[in-house]
Design a protein around this motif. Structure first.
Motif, PDB file in Angstrom:
ATOM      1  N   ILE A  66       0.825  -1.224   0.000  1.00 54.61           N
ATOM      2  CA  ILE A  66       0.000   0.000   0.000  1.00 54.61           C
ATOM      3  C   ILE A  66       0.854   1.267   0.000  1.00 54.61           C
ATOM      4  CG2 ILE A  66      -1.856   1.335   1.067  1.00 54.61           C
ATOM      5  CD1 ILE A  66      -3.009  -1.167   2.214  1.00 54.61           C
ATOM      6  N   ASN A  67       1.672   1.451   1.044  1.00 51.75           N
ATOM      7  CA  ASN A  67       2.522   2.642   1.113  1.00 51.75           C
ATOM      8  C   ASN A  67       3.903   2.287   1.643  1.00 51.75           C
ATOM      9  OD1 ASN A  67       1.022   5.184   0.340  1.00 51.75           O
ATOM     10  ND2 ASN A  67      -0.442   4.355   1.831  1.00 51.75           N
ATOM     11  N   LYS A  68       4.895   3.050   1.201  1.00 47.67           N
ATOM     12  CA  LYS A  68       6.268   2.851   1.659  1.00 47.67           C
ATOM     13  C   LYS A  68       6.406   3.355   3.094  1.00 47.67           C
ATOM     14  CE  LYS A  68       7.657   7.310  -0.288  1.00 47.67           C
ATOM     15  NZ  LYS A  68       8.457   7.995  -1.328  1.00 47.67           N
ATOM     16  N   CYS A  69       7.503   2.960   3.737  1.00 46.39           N
ATOM     17  CA  CYS A  69       7.805   3.450   5.083  1.00 46.39           C
ATOM     18  C   CYS A  69       9.312   3.400   5.276  1.00 46.39           C
ATOM     19  CB  CYS A  69       7.095   2.610   6.139  1.00 46.39           C
ATOM     20  SG  CYS A  69       7.815   0.973   6.406  1.00 46.39           S
ATOM     21  N   ASN A  70       9.770   3.940   6.388  1.00 43.31           N
ATOM     22  CA  ASN A  70      11.170   3.821   6.784  1.00 43.31           C
ATOM     23  C   ASN A  70      11.293   2.759   7.869  1.00 43.31           C
ATOM     24  OD1 ASN A  70      12.072   5.853   5.068  1.00 43.31           O
ATOM     25  ND2 ASN A  70      11.742   7.455   6.586  1.00 43.31           N
ATOM     26  N   ILE A  71      12.379   2.005   7.823  1.00 49.48           N
ATOM     27  CA  ILE A  71      12.689   1.064   8.898  1.00 49.48           C
ATOM     28  C   ILE A  71      14.061   1.451   9.447  1.00 49.48           C
ATOM     29  CG2 ILE A  71      13.541  -0.649   7.211  1.00 49.48           C
ATOM     30  CD1 ILE A  71      12.582  -2.808   9.230  1.00 49.48           C
ATOM     31  N   MET A  72      14.158   1.567  10.757  1.00 53.11           N
ATOM     32  CA  MET A  72      15.344   2.106  11.423  1.00 53.11           C
ATOM     33  C   MET A  72      16.123   0.991  12.116  1.00 53.11           C
ATOM     34  SD  MET A  72      15.422   5.076  14.369  1.00 53.11           S
ATOM     35  CE  MET A  72      14.722   6.290  13.246  1.00 53.11           C
ATOM     36  N   PHE A  73      17.466   1.097  12.072  1.00 49.38           N
ATOM     37  CA  PHE A  73      18.344   0.110  12.683  1.00 49.38           C
ATOM     38  C   PHE A  73      19.370   0.802  13.576  1.00 49.38           C
ATOM     39  CE2 PHE A  73      16.933  -1.556   8.623  1.00 49.38           C
ATOM     40  CZ  PHE A  73      16.539  -2.846   8.929  1.00 49.38           C
ATOM     41  N   GLY A  74      19.848   0.065  14.577  1.00 50.35           N
ATOM     42  CA  GLY A  74      20.912   0.583  15.427  1.00 50.35           C
ATOM     43  C   GLY A  74      21.190  -0.361  16.577  1.00 50.35           C
ATOM     44  N   ILE A  75      22.423  -0.330  17.099  1.00 50.75           N
ATOM     45  CA  ILE A  75      22.728  -1.108  18.297  1.00 50.75           C
ATOM     46  C   ILE A  75      21.884  -0.599  19.453  1.00 50.75           C
ATOM     47  CG2 ILE A  75      24.527  -1.671  19.976  1.00 50.75           C
ATOM     48  CD1 ILE A  75      26.536  -1.584  17.714  1.00 50.75           C
ATOM     49  N   GLU A  76      21.752   0.703  19.527  1.00 51.01           N
ATOM     50  CA  GLU A  76      20.844   1.324  20.496  1.00 51.01           C
ATOM     51  C   GLU A  76      19.937   2.285  19.737  1.00 51.01           C
ATOM     52  OE1 GLU A  76      20.527   0.434  23.511  1.00 51.01           O
ATOM     53  OE2 GLU A  76      22.306  -0.864  23.609  1.00 51.01           O
ATOM     54  N   ILE A  77      18.643   2.242  20.060  1.00 47.59           N
ATOM     55  CA  ILE A  77      17.663   3.146  19.463  1.00 47.59           C
ATOM     56  C   ILE A  77      16.950   3.868  20.596  1.00 47.59           C
ATOM     57  CG2 ILE A  77      15.560   3.316  18.078  1.00 47.59           C
ATOM     58  CD1 ILE A  77      16.453   0.901  16.511  1.00 47.59           C
ATOM     59  N   GLN A  78      16.920   5.183  20.517  1.00 48.95           N
ATOM     60  CA  GLN A  78      16.300   5.987  21.563  1.00 48.95           C
ATOM     61  C   GLN A  78      14.843   6.275  21.215  1.00 48.95           C
ATOM     62  OE1 GLN A  78      18.542   9.571  22.259  1.00 48.95           O
ATOM     63  NE2 GLN A  78      20.508   8.498  22.218  1.00 48.95           N
ATOM     64  N   ILE A  79      13.984   6.240  22.224  1.00 52.74           N
ATOM     65  CA  ILE A  79      12.594   6.660  22.064  1.00 52.74           C
ATOM     66  C   ILE A  79      12.532   8.142  22.402  1.00 52.74           C
ATOM     67  CG2 ILE A  79      10.218   6.334  22.849  1.00 52.74           C
ATOM     68  CD1 ILE A  79      11.017   3.485  23.686  1.00 52.74           C
ATOM     69  N   ILE A  80      12.128   8.975  21.443  1.00 60.78           N
ATOM     70  CA  ILE A  80      12.094  10.418  21.676  1.00 60.78           C
ATOM     71  C   ILE A  80      10.674  10.962  21.705  1.00 60.78           C
ATOM     72  CG2 ILE A  80      14.395  10.780  20.705  1.00 60.78           C
ATOM     73  CD1 ILE A  80      13.093  11.721  18.144  1.00 60.78           C
ATOM     74  N   GLY A  81       9.697  10.095  21.519  1.00 54.99           N
ATOM     75  CA  GLY A  81       8.295  10.505  21.557  1.00 54.99           C
ATOM     76  C   GLY A  81       7.424   9.352  21.109  1.00 54.99           C
ATOM     77  N   ASP A  82       6.109   9.547  21.119  1.00 57.42           N
ATOM     78  CA  ASP A  82       5.190   8.513  20.664  1.00 57.42           C
ATOM     79  C   ASP A  82       5.390   8.252  19.180  1.00 57.42           C
ATOM     80  OD1 ASP A  82       4.129   8.395  23.190  1.00 57.42           O
ATOM     81  OD2 ASP A  82       2.437   9.714  22.753  1.00 57.42           O
ATOM     82  N   GLY A  83       5.885   7.059  18.849  1.00 57.33           N
ATOM     83  CA  GLY A  83       6.117   6.713  17.453  1.00 57.33           C
ATOM     84  C   GLY A  83       7.339   7.372  16.846  1.00 57.33           C
ATOM     85  N   GLU A  84       8.179   7.998  17.670  1.00 57.21           N
ATOM     86  CA  GLU A  84       9.374   8.693  17.175  1.00 57.21           C
ATOM     87  C   GLU A  84      10.609   8.107  17.845  1.00 57.21           C
ATOM     88  OE1 GLU A  84       9.000  12.869  17.698  1.00 57.21           O
ATOM     89  OE2 GLU A  84       7.184  13.038  16.471  1.00 57.21           O
ATOM     90  N   PHE A  85      11.624   7.816  17.005  1.00 52.70           N
ATOM     91  CA  PHE A  85      12.825   7.149  17.488  1.00 52.70           C
ATOM     92  C   PHE A  85      14.066   7.793  16.875  1.00 52.70           C
ATOM     93  CE2 PHE A  85       9.282   4.223  17.011  1.00 52.70           C
ATOM     94  CZ  PHE A  85       9.175   3.670  18.280  1.00 52.70           C
TER      95      PHE A  85
END
Length: 306
Positions: free
Chosen positions: A221-240
């Motif tokens: 249906i629609n494209k998206c981004n997928i994020m990778f990292g050894i550590e990923i920070q949560i900076i908000g609802d649905g935001e990393f």
């Protein structure tokens, strides 16, 4: 809103060498031994005869492309490629094939809403905050994302019966195996379908080792981004905030194995529009559900001679 890169990582001052089919995210470095215990999956050891690819399949196959990635980060004093084992296969499904798959997904959603799928097959989370509330449909195994109210731990729930793979999911697996996108000695035996509304996300995680490697996910249906990292920070609802993001196009297939599946975390930040993903995985031989029976229709698939 997606933030794509973390703070720059110190890298040894060595020149970058271009390699065909590989995207470099950092400078090339000398090989080092990772201090990470390797995970050895259990594969089905079978010799598969090849089949001749039909002309109409060859026309589609010639349009599809494979891409590998590199992004180096420091772990336990060493630099290594956290995206080792990540493959993006584009143009795998035609527009008409995508439309048919999406049509079947939403038909399954209607059946689930009517209570005609297994109790643990269909689930629709209450949208109690931004990013939470996607619809989930699981086939052939029920995977617990966290300890539930019944005391079941994270991982595959052995005693819960869910619906078997529907025919349209089997056709997806068949295409991935016959085109050699997936190995024929590791036929994927379970599936989870995610239906996202705008702003829905998948929080950071590493796929459980109740499942073998490789596994894959398909975008619709629609494209998206997928994020990778050894550590990923949560900076908000649905935001990393992670190390690197990959654009996941519609009709494409993402394969995960190696470092990207076992060491790096990944997540999907809040999406801008409705989308569907279909994730296919194989249960480890000692983790299969009590009632599971191998599906010979897909277990005996033969790859094309390409």
């Amino acid at each position: 809103m997606c933030i794509q890169l973390d703070q720059p990582v110190e890298m040894p001052p060595q020149p970058m060498k271009a390699k065909e089919g590989v995207i470099f995210k950092e400078e090339e470095i000398e090989e080092r031994i990772m201090e990470v215990e390797p995970y050895i999956p259990q594969f089905v050891n079978k010799t598969r005869p090849l089949q001749i690819i039909p002309e109409h399949e060859m026309e589609k196959y010639e349009k599809f492309r494979k891409q590998n990635f590199e992004h180096f980060q420091r772990l336990q004093g060493n630099y290594f490629n956290i995206l080792e084992g990540l493959e993006l296969h584009t143009n795998v499904f035609t527009s008409s094939e995508q439309d048919e798959i999406v049509k079947r997904v939403f038909l399954e959603r209607e059946i689930g809403c009517a209570g005609r799928l297994g109790r643990r097959t269909y689930s629709e989370l209450r949208k109690w905050k931004r990013g939470k509330g996607r619809v989930t449909i699981q086939y052939y195994c029920c995977y617990n994302f966290a300890r539930d109210k019944e005391g079941n731990p994270l991982g595959i729930i052995h005693h819960n019966e869910v619906d078997p793979l529907p025919s349209f999911i089997k056709r997806i697996i068949k295409q991935l195996v016959t085109w050699r996108i997936l190995p024929a000695d590791c036929i994927l035996s379970s599936c989870i379908v995610n239906i996202y509304e705008a702003r829905d996300c998948i929080p950071l995680y590493v796929d459980h080792h109740d499942f073998t490697r490789p596994f894959c996910t398909v975008s619709f249906i629609n494209k998206c981004n997928i994020m990778f990292g050894i550590e990923i920070q949560i900076i908000g609802d649905g935001e990393f905030r992670g190390s690197v993001e990959i654009l996941f196009l519609v009709g494409s297939v993402l394969i995960l194995k190696g470092n990207v599946a076992d060491v790096a975390k990944h997540c999907i930040p809040g999406v801008s529009y409705m989308r569907v993903s279909i994730t296919l995985r194989r249960m480890n031989e000692d983790k299969v559900t009590f009632w599971f029976k191998p599906d010979l229709e897909i277990e005996n698939l033969q790859p094309f001679e390409l």
